[in-house]
Design an enzyme around this catalytic site. Structure first.
Site, mmCIF file in Angstrom:
data_model
loop_
_atom_site.group_PDB
_atom_site.id
_atom_site.type_symbol
_atom_site.label_atom_id
_atom_site.label_comp_id
_atom_site.label_asym_id
_atom_site.label_seq_id
_atom_site.Cartn_x
_atom_site.Cartn_y
_atom_site.Cartn_z
ATOM 1 N N ARG A 175 13.103 -3.186 9.578
ATOM 2 C CA ARG A 175 13.187 -2.749 8.298
ATOM 3 C C ARG A 175 12.437 -1.109 8.340
ATOM 4 O O ARG A 175 11.330 -1.137 9.083
ATOM 5 C CB ARG A 175 12.414 -3.527 7.381
ATOM 6 N N GLN A 222 0.883 -1.379 -0.021
ATOM 7 C CA GLN A 222 0.075 -0.087 -0.019
ATOM 8 C C GLN A 222 0.887 1.183 0.069
ATOM 9 O O GLN A 222 0.698 2.089 -0.884
ATOM 10 C CB GLN A 222 -0.888 -0.094 1.160
ATOM 11 N N HIS A 228 3.780 -5.520 11.878
ATOM 12 C CA HIS A 228 3.191 -4.130 11.543
ATOM 13 C C HIS A 228 2.210 -3.545 12.765
ATOM 14 O O HIS A 228 1.156 -4.538 13.006
ATOM 15 C CB HIS A 228 2.362 -4.321 10.074
ATOM 16 N N HIS A 244 4.582 -9.207 9.578
ATOM 17 C CA HIS A 244 4.399 -8.498 8.320
ATOM 18 C C HIS A 244 5.657 -8.823 7.395
ATOM 19 O O HIS A 244 5.443 -8.776 6.149
ATOM 20 C CB HIS A 244 4.108 -7.112 8.794
ATOM 21 N N GLU A 297 6.594 7.730 6.688
ATOM 22 C CA GLU A 297 6.198 6.706 7.457
ATOM 23 C C GLU A 297 7.222 6.566 8.547
ATOM 24 O O GLU A 297 8.190 7.160 8.709
ATOM 25 C CB GLU A 297 5.953 5.336 6.806
ATOM 26 N N ARG A 299 8.571 0.763 13.518
ATOM 27 C CA ARG A 299 7.447 0.173 13.576
ATOM 28 C C ARG A 299 7.832 -1.090 14.997
ATOM 29 O O ARG A 299 6.831 -1.275 15.738
ATOM 30 C CB ARG A 299 7.321 -1.013 12.634
HETATM 31 P P1 FAD Z 1 6.408 -11.603 -2.914
HETATM 32 O O1 FAD Z 1 5.799 -10.568 -3.662
HETATM 33 O O2 FAD Z 1 5.791 -12.024 -1.759
HETATM 34 O O3 FAD Z 1 6.283 -12.934 -4.074
HETATM 35 C C1 FAD Z 1 6.435 -14.270 -3.536
HETATM 36 C C2 FAD Z 1 6.437 -15.233 -4.835
HETATM 37 O O4 FAD Z 1 7.134 -16.221 -4.542
HETATM 38 C C3 FAD Z 1 5.087 -15.354 -5.120
HETATM 39 O O5 FAD Z 1 4.876 -15.247 -6.603
HETATM 40 C C4 FAD Z 1 4.790 -16.839 -4.638
HETATM 41 O O6 FAD Z 1 3.870 -17.415 -5.496
HETATM 42 C C5 FAD Z 1 6.144 -17.385 -4.881
HETATM 43 N N1 FAD Z 1 6.661 -18.731 -4.070
HETATM 44 C C6 FAD Z 1 6.839 -18.695 -2.797
HETATM 45 N N2 FAD Z 1 7.035 -19.908 -2.252
HETATM 46 C C7 FAD Z 1 7.248 -20.660 -3.699
HETATM 47 C C8 FAD Z 1 7.375 -21.893 -4.110
HETATM 48 N N3 FAD Z 1 7.975 -22.807 -3.232
HETATM 49 N N4 FAD Z 1 7.584 -22.139 -5.359
HETATM 50 C C9 FAD Z 1 7.017 -21.519 -6.335
HETATM 51 N N5 FAD Z 1 6.630 -19.928 -6.065
HETATM 52 C C10 FAD Z 1 6.833 -19.983 -4.897
HETATM 53 N N6 FAD Z 1 6.990 -3.029 1.233
HETATM 54 C C11 FAD Z 1 7.096 -1.761 0.826
HETATM 55 O O7 FAD Z 1 8.311 -1.439 0.336
HETATM 56 N N7 FAD Z 1 6.081 -0.601 0.777
HETATM 57 C C12 FAD Z 1 4.915 -0.912 0.941
HETATM 58 O O8 FAD Z 1 4.037 -0.206 0.823
HETATM 59 C C13 FAD Z 1 4.564 -2.253 1.505
HETATM 60 N N8 FAD Z 1 3.366 -2.382 2.002
HETATM 61 C C14 FAD Z 1 2.961 -3.966 2.327
HETATM 62 C C15 FAD Z 1 1.800 -4.373 2.302
HETATM 63 C C16 FAD Z 1 1.128 -5.502 2.741
HETATM 64 C C17 FAD Z 1 -0.073 -5.879 2.881
HETATM 65 C C18 FAD Z 1 2.330 -6.465 2.633
HETATM 66 C C19 FAD Z 1 1.921 -7.914 3.066
HETATM 67 C C20 FAD Z 1 3.575 -6.245 2.588
HETATM 68 C C21 FAD Z 1 3.978 -4.758 2.163
HETATM 69 N N9 FAD Z 1 5.211 -4.399 2.012
HETATM 70 C C22 FAD Z 1 5.460 -3.019 1.511
HETATM 71 C C23 FAD Z 1 6.364 -5.288 1.925
HETATM 72 C C24 FAD Z 1 6.445 -5.857 0.458
HETATM 73 O O9 FAD Z 1 5.333 -5.882 -0.187
HETATM 74 C C25 FAD Z 1 6.978 -7.449 0.420
HETATM 75 O O10 FAD Z 1 8.316 -7.552 1.308
HETATM 76 C C26 FAD Z 1 7.503 -7.491 -0.981
HETATM 77 O O11 FAD Z 1 6.539 -7.205 -1.997
HETATM 78 C C27 FAD Z 1 8.086 -8.861 -1.091
HETATM 79 O O12 FAD Z 1 8.161 -9.073 -2.765
HETATM 80 P P2 FAD Z 1 8.921 -10.274 -3.056
HETATM 81 O O13 FAD Z 1 8.980 -10.432 -4.701
HETATM 82 O O14 FAD Z 1 10.091 -10.655 -2.314
HETATM 83 O O15 FAD Z 1 7.964 -11.636 -2.659
HETATM 84 C C1 SIN Z 2 2.319 0.293 4.811
HETATM 85 O O1 SIN Z 2 1.849 0.869 3.836
HETATM 86 O O2 SIN Z 2 2.040 0.321 6.068
HETATM 87 C C2 SIN Z 2 3.367 -0.855 4.615
HETATM 88 C C3 SIN Z 2 4.563 -0.312 4.295
HETATM 89 C C4 SIN Z 2 5.625 -1.193 4.325
HETATM 90 O O3 SIN Z 2 5.747 -2.367 4.924
HETATM 91 O O4 SIN Z 2 6.757 -0.936 3.825
#
Ligand code: FAD
Ligand code: SIN
Length: 518
Positions: free
Chosen positions: A372, A48, A230, A337, A114, A276
């Site tokens: 973080r 978000q 969070h 989170h 933030e 946080r």
């Molecule tokens: P993810 O986006 O979680 O993707 C993981 C991928 O791995 C998925 O495709 C899944 O299917 C795949 N996968 C997992 N295990 C396997 C497996 N065994 N085999 C095959 N595929 C697999 N961060 C910010 O910087 N700003 C924000 O505003 C923010 N807001 C957030 C809000 C929410 C609600 C959440 C939950 C997190 C937020 N974060 C934010 C944190 C941030 O979104 C995540 O840390 C980041 O998006 C992680 O990205 P990623 O590509 O590492 O993993």
């Molecule tokens: C949030 O929008 O509060 C999530 C941001 C983050 O996890 O970095």
């Protein structure tokens, strides 16, 4: 019939880290990009708040670096942090080139703030930044002929030979066949492990698969005691821990008790915008001391039009539960989170195992330390995805693919005991929530360690007897990751950032990472 597929690069995960790395790889490399669920499902889609970057003249790199180091309680690696932060404006530009249209006001980025940030530096797309990034990245990926997408394929284990990685065994969920994906380079982009806790802001995909697979392959796993809670997830029986962005507090929202009294002044002079770890602990303490089910976040001093334009997703979700946030405070609780620790990698995202990389939340590149800072995670995904792809583009050598034995399921039978899997899933998550949560003690950590080790034995036995399923793969990873978290927490005999142990409340002058290895 077991099958083998050959690629130059295997990327496990289609979050922003996985998709961005695929886009940055040279087009003459064949790339397999796999997701265990729908391609867009993962934490990235739900982000978000936004992406942090120095984007105006009132701000500067050193300030962003200092804030990140201090929010991480001085455990972060300054070199890696500097690298990430100096690349941040370019990361924003790459996203824009791919179609992400960050919110603007009067021709400038509308930047929010933030916890921990001393300047406004969070670029965002209203409160649906992740959705915009993911849909644009996926659209570009789909246009590339060298990238092959596999939806509903779950990686089970890495293919290892002579301490090098050559791909992974992968379960095709549609026919329950295990296939060998053989590749010169493998990238783990599997996200975090917050599902190890009973209450989490994360989608179901965050089961620590990449961390557990890397651990079994003898990688170094670093600083897993630092799970970020969070402070503000929606408290409602049907909300499944929907996040209420910290950006609301950035715009002045106040945390209050059920009687309307503010309380953050008792904990930190930065009030609602303290990092946080401090805000989540303050809420936990108020809830436990007073026996409250939740506290409240109040932004009702803003008018409805402002709220619906800045926070449309949050407003819509709260309205669907009968909460008008322009009129009343939002009930909130902390929930797991973000996984600050992970697979140890260098500045090129390379792990301690040859040919294996890790990017995004699964990785520990040293940029978050003990806590973080908000909106530094999507940034990490983009910057390290690029660094990883650049390194692969320059170092890949397309020698003939090695041979591997097919997955052998000849001694496994169909399970009549699936209730074991569901029961143990639940038990692991409850143990972690109750014994390894926001505030820890030696007694609770050791109790968790004992029961988790029994569960590990039960899961091992089940895993060897019965045919593999996606739930079983995840349970095996969940229990492994939970044990790594507990072992890391026990070995840190101080309190720092997100790891608070009431039996050793002081912060040591000796700053050290926790490294766990099989
Ligand atoms: P993810 O986006 O979680 O993707 C993981 C991928 O791995 C998925 O495709 C899944 O299917 C795949 N996968 C997992 N295990 C396997 C497996 N065994 N085999 C095959 N595929 C697999 N961060 C910010 O910087 N700003 C924000 O505003 C923010 N807001 C957030 C809000 C929410 C609600 C959440 C939950 C997190 C937020 N974060 C934010 C944190 C941030 O979104 C995540 O840390 C980041 O998006 C992680 O990205 P990623 O590509 O590492 O993993
Ligand atoms: C949030 O929008 O509060 C999530 C941001 C983050 O996890 O970095």
């Amino acid at each position: 019939m077991p099958t083998q597929q050959h690629f130059d690069v295997l990327i496990i995960g289609t979050g922003s880290a996985g998709l961005m790395s695929a886009l940055q790889l040279s087009e003459d490399l064949s790339v397999a990009l796999i997701a265990k669920d729908k391609l867009l499902e993962g934490s990235s889609y739900y982000a978000q708040g936004g992406v942090s970057a120095v984007l105006n003249t009132q701000d500067n790199f050193q300030s962003h670096i200092d804030d990140t180091l201090s929010t991480g309680n001085n455990l972060g690696n300054e070199k890696a942090i500097r690298f990430m932060i100096e690349q941040a404006p370019a990361a924003i530009q790459s996203l824009e080139k791919l179609g992400v249209s960050f919110t603007q006001e009067q021709g400038q980025y509308h930047l929010t703030t933030e916890g921990g940030h001393s300047n406004r530096r969070v670029a965002h797309v209203a409160d649906k930044t992740g959705k915009s990034i993911q849909t644009n990245l996926l659209q570009s990926v789909k246009a590339k002929k060298n990238i092959h997408l596999f939806e509903n394929f779950i990686a089970i284990d890495l293919l290892m030979k002579s301490k090098q990685c050559f791909g992974a065994y992968i379960l095709n969920k549609s026919n329950n066949e295990v296939e060998s994906f053989i590749a010169h380079k493998t990238i783990l982009a599997t996200g975090g492990a917050s599902k190890v806790y009973l209450y989490t802001s994360n989608p179901d995909t965050s089961t620590g698969d990449g961390i557990a697979m890397a651990y079994r392959a003898h990688c170094n796993i670093v600083n897993m005691e630092f799970t970020q809670f969070h402070p503000t997830c929606l408290y409602h029986p049907h909300a499944k821990s929907f996040l209420i962005s910290e950006a609301l507090r950035g715009e002045g929202a106040k945390l209050v008790l059920p009687n309307g009294d503010a309380f953050m002044h008792k904990y930190d002079e930065r009030l609602e915008l303290a990092p946080r770890d401090i805000v989540a602990r303050a809420i936990d303490s108020e809830m436990k001391a007073n026996g409250f089910d939740c506290v409240y976040l109040d932004i009702s001093f803003k008018d409805k039009d402002w709220i619906t334009s800045h926070f449309p997703t949050i407003d819509k979700k709260c309205t669907s539960f009968g909460i008008d946030i322009a009129e009343q405070a939002i009930p909130v609780v902390p929930a797991a989170h973000y996984t600050c620790g992970g697979v140890q990698v260098d500045i090129n995202a390379h792990s301690t195992i040859e040919n294996l990389y890790a990017i995004g939340e699964v990785a520990h590149a040293g940029v978050h330390g003990a806590n973080r800072m908000a909106s530094n995670s999507l940034l990490e995904c983009i910057v390290f995805a690029k660094a990883c792809a650049n390194h692969i583009n320059q170092s890949i050598f397309k020698h003939p693919h090695s041979n591997f034995d097919d997955w052998d399921a000849s001694r496994a039978s169909p399970s009549q005991e699936k209730v074991m899997v569901t029961h143990l899933w639940d038990e692991v998550r409850r143990i972690m929530w109750n014994f390894v949560g926001i505030v820890r003690s030696n007694k609770r950590l050791h109790a968790a360690q004992m029961r988790l080790s029994q569960i590990q034995n039960e899961v091992n036995e089940y895993y060897h007897l019965y045919l593999i399923s996606s739930d079983l793969v995840e349970l095996r990873n969940l229990i492994t990751t939970a044990q790594i978290i507990v072992k890391s927490a026990i070995s840190r005999t101080e309190s720092r950032g997100l790891h608070y142990n009431e039996d050793c409340p002081n912060t040591s002058a000796n700053i050290q990472n926790t490294i766990i290895k099989l």
